[in-house]
Design a protein around this motif. Structure first.
Motif, short mmCIF file in Angstrom:
data_model
loop_
_atom_site.label_atom_id
_atom_site.label_comp_id
_atom_site.label_asym_id
_atom_site.label_seq_id
_atom_site.Cartn_x
_atom_site.Cartn_y
_atom_site.Cartn_z
N GLY A 113 -3.03 4.62 0.16
CA GLY A 113 -2.90 3.87 1.41
C GLY A 113 -4.07 4.04 2.36
N HIS A 114 -4.77 5.18 2.28
CA HIS A 114 -5.89 5.38 3.21
C HIS A 114 -7.06 4.46 2.89
CE1 HIS A 114 -7.20 8.09 -0.10
NE2 HIS A 114 -8.42 7.83 0.35
N PHE A 123 -7.93 7.66 6.96
CA PHE A 123 -8.20 9.05 6.66
C PHE A 123 -7.19 9.58 5.64
CE2 PHE A 123 -9.50 8.42 11.17
CZ PHE A 123 -10.87 8.48 10.96
N ASP A 124 -7.67 10.21 4.60
CA ASP A 124 -6.83 10.67 3.50
C ASP A 124 -5.96 11.84 3.96
OD1 ASP A 124 -5.69 11.47 1.14
OD2 ASP A 124 -7.58 11.87 0.10
N PRO A 125 -4.63 11.65 4.03
CA PRO A 125 -3.76 12.75 4.47
C PRO A 125 -3.84 13.98 3.57
CG PRO A 125 -2.58 10.66 4.49
CD PRO A 125 -3.87 10.43 3.77
N ALA A 126 -4.06 13.76 2.29
CA ALA A 126 -4.14 14.89 1.37
C ALA A 126 -5.31 15.80 1.71
CB ALA A 126 -4.27 14.38 -0.06
N ALA A 165 0.84 -1.20 0.00
CA ALA A 165 0.00 0.00 0.00
C ALA A 165 0.88 1.24 0.00
CB ALA A 165 -0.92 0.00 1.21
N GLN A 166 0.49 2.23 -0.78
CA GLN A 166 1.21 3.50 -0.85
C GLN A 166 0.65 4.43 0.21
OE1 GLN A 166 3.93 4.18 -2.99
NE2 GLN A 166 4.08 5.82 -1.47
N CYS A 179 3.53 -1.91 8.26
CA CYS A 179 4.29 -0.79 8.81
C CYS A 179 3.77 0.48 8.16
CB CYS A 179 5.80 -0.96 8.56
SG CYS A 179 6.27 -1.20 6.84
N ASP A 180 4.11 1.61 8.71
CA ASP A 180 3.60 2.85 8.16
C ASP A 180 4.41 3.34 6.97
OD1 ASP A 180 5.72 3.28 9.87
OD2 ASP A 180 4.87 5.03 10.86
N HIS A 181 5.71 3.12 7.04
CA HIS A 181 6.63 3.56 5.99
C HIS A 181 7.91 2.75 6.11
CE1 HIS A 181 8.67 5.48 9.28
NE2 HIS A 181 7.60 6.22 9.55
#
Length: 398
Positions: free
Chosen positions: A384-385, A66-69, A45-46, A336-338
């Motif tokens: 990713g969201h 939740f969409d960070p953008a 996932a991106q 993982c997150d990143h």
């Protein structure tokens, strides 16, 4: 069905010569994650949208659906939410690190973004002293945990300071700070604050730590997120040592579960987090368990420590949770997150591996859970969201 969402912060990475061409995930002993991956869905996932900084703030917001953008305003506002600060709409909230620099001038380098992982008992009096001596109608210093603190700038969101781009200190370990000082200089008041703080930190009656500078960054307006339960139909809680994750939980109306001895480091209270997760799931639907250790080891550039952090995540979090819930109807999301590659010592934009295990999930039959195996399944979520919604859909919970 109960859902366990387990996050090993920064677990992903790149192959290393010192590990025989393996990544730290591949070199780690992870039989529990491997079994869950083999029997479930595996993909990537991106988590960080294009054009955004690859940080835990952005990535964990995405993991929670939740969409960070759309919703991300900065690192500081998320951590402010964790402290329940009463803020005005136009306040500017900075994350404030206590750091160690070689010298605070254009020839200086960032030596340690955490001042030797300063203890909270040491850092809190320092930040309180900064507030006593430098706090005013514009700036308020807010003590946090370890090296992670906050600086609130009254009505700062209406000023040009909101657009100042300061590097996260963990991104520039052993690198020059010249460009960041130039950025600070765009705000005369912030510039003065940084250098006045330096003088206070030099006073050994106030500060006996390695910290010799403050580092404001990650600024933004106060955070607002949709309610998690209303969005996903699940009563959820978060468990973490760091204010970043707690802030996301508070802002989305989730329960934030405190665990004594949770440090965010390799020596965190693993059993305490497991016990807290199990207790919460007795009456609720969903728990987000976050471990910071792999990320901190990645920033430290120590491959063996990062391998050990991943080992402990599998053996001391995933394994006991599986054993305790082996007769229950549960689902697993592990990721993982990143990436925090050892070679980079900071976060990268790589798509992260994930696994989903539960009734309704077709087996992937991958031999292990790793970056390479996840990339070979052909399952990739470009946003990713959407991972949480995708998982709930696969599990028949949506």
């Amino acid at each position: 069905m109960k859902v366990l969402y387990l996050i090993a912060d920064g677990m992903g990475g790149w192959p290393l010569e010192e590990l025989g061409g393996k990544t730290t995930m591949e070199a780690a002993d992870t039989p529990n994650m491997d079994e869950l991956a083999k029997d479930g869905i595996v993909g990537v996932a991106q988590t960080v949208p294009e054009g955004m900084q690859p940080g835990s703030d952005v990535a964990n917001m995405a993991l929670l659906g939740f969409d960070p953008a759309r919703y991300h305003t900065g690192r500081g506002p998320i951590e402010a939410a964790a402290q329940g600060l009463e803020l005005s709409e136009d306040d500017l909230v900075w994350r404030l690190n206590l750091v160690t620099v070689s010298q605070l001038n254009i020839d200086g380098y960032m030596r340690d973004y955490s001042s030797g992982h300063i203890d909270t008992e040491v850092s809190r009096p320092v930040v309180e002293a900064l507030q006593e001596k430098l706090g005013n109608e514009t700036y308020t210093f807010i003590p946090g945990i370890q090296y992670r603190h906050l600086l609130v700038q009254k009505d700062g969101a209406k000023s040009d300071d909101a657009q100042i781009a300061i590097n996260p200190p963990h991104d520039i370990t052993d690198k020059p700070i010249k460009l960041d000082l130039r950025a600070f200089s765009k705000s005369p008041h912030l510039w003065d604050l940084v250098f006045e703080a330096k003088e206070i930190l030099e006073n050994r009656d106030i500060n006996m730590s390695m910290a010799n500078s403050i580092w404001p960054w990650g600024q933004g307006r106060p955070l607002s997120l949709p309610n998690f339960t209303e969005t996903f139909g699940l009563k959820g809680g978060v468990i973490s040592a760091v204010d970043l994750i707690k802030g996301l939980g508070f802002a989305s109306g989730m329960d934030v579960i405190e665990v004594e001895g949770a440090t965010g480091l390799l020596d965190t209270n693993y059993q305490g987090k497991v016990d807290a997760a199990l207790e919460f799931l007795k009456e609720n639907d969903f728990v987000f368990v976050h471990l910071e250790g792999p990320d901190e080891c990645g920033h430290g550039g120590n491959a063996q420590d990062k391998v050990e952090a991943i080992n402990r995540f599998d053996a001391q979090v995933v394994a006991p949770l599986r054993e305790a819930l082996k007769d229950e109807d549960v689902a697993w999301i592990v990721t993982c997150d990143h990436f925090t590659p050892i070679a980079e010592r900071t976060h990268t934009m790589d798509a992260v591996p994930f696994l989903i295990n539960g009734s309704g999930c077709a087996p992937s039959n991958v031999p292990s859970f790793s970056e390479a195996q996840a990339n070979q399944t052909g399952v990739k979520l470009e946003e990713g969201h959407t991972l949480l919604s995708y998982a709930l859909d696969q599990l028949g919970l949506k």
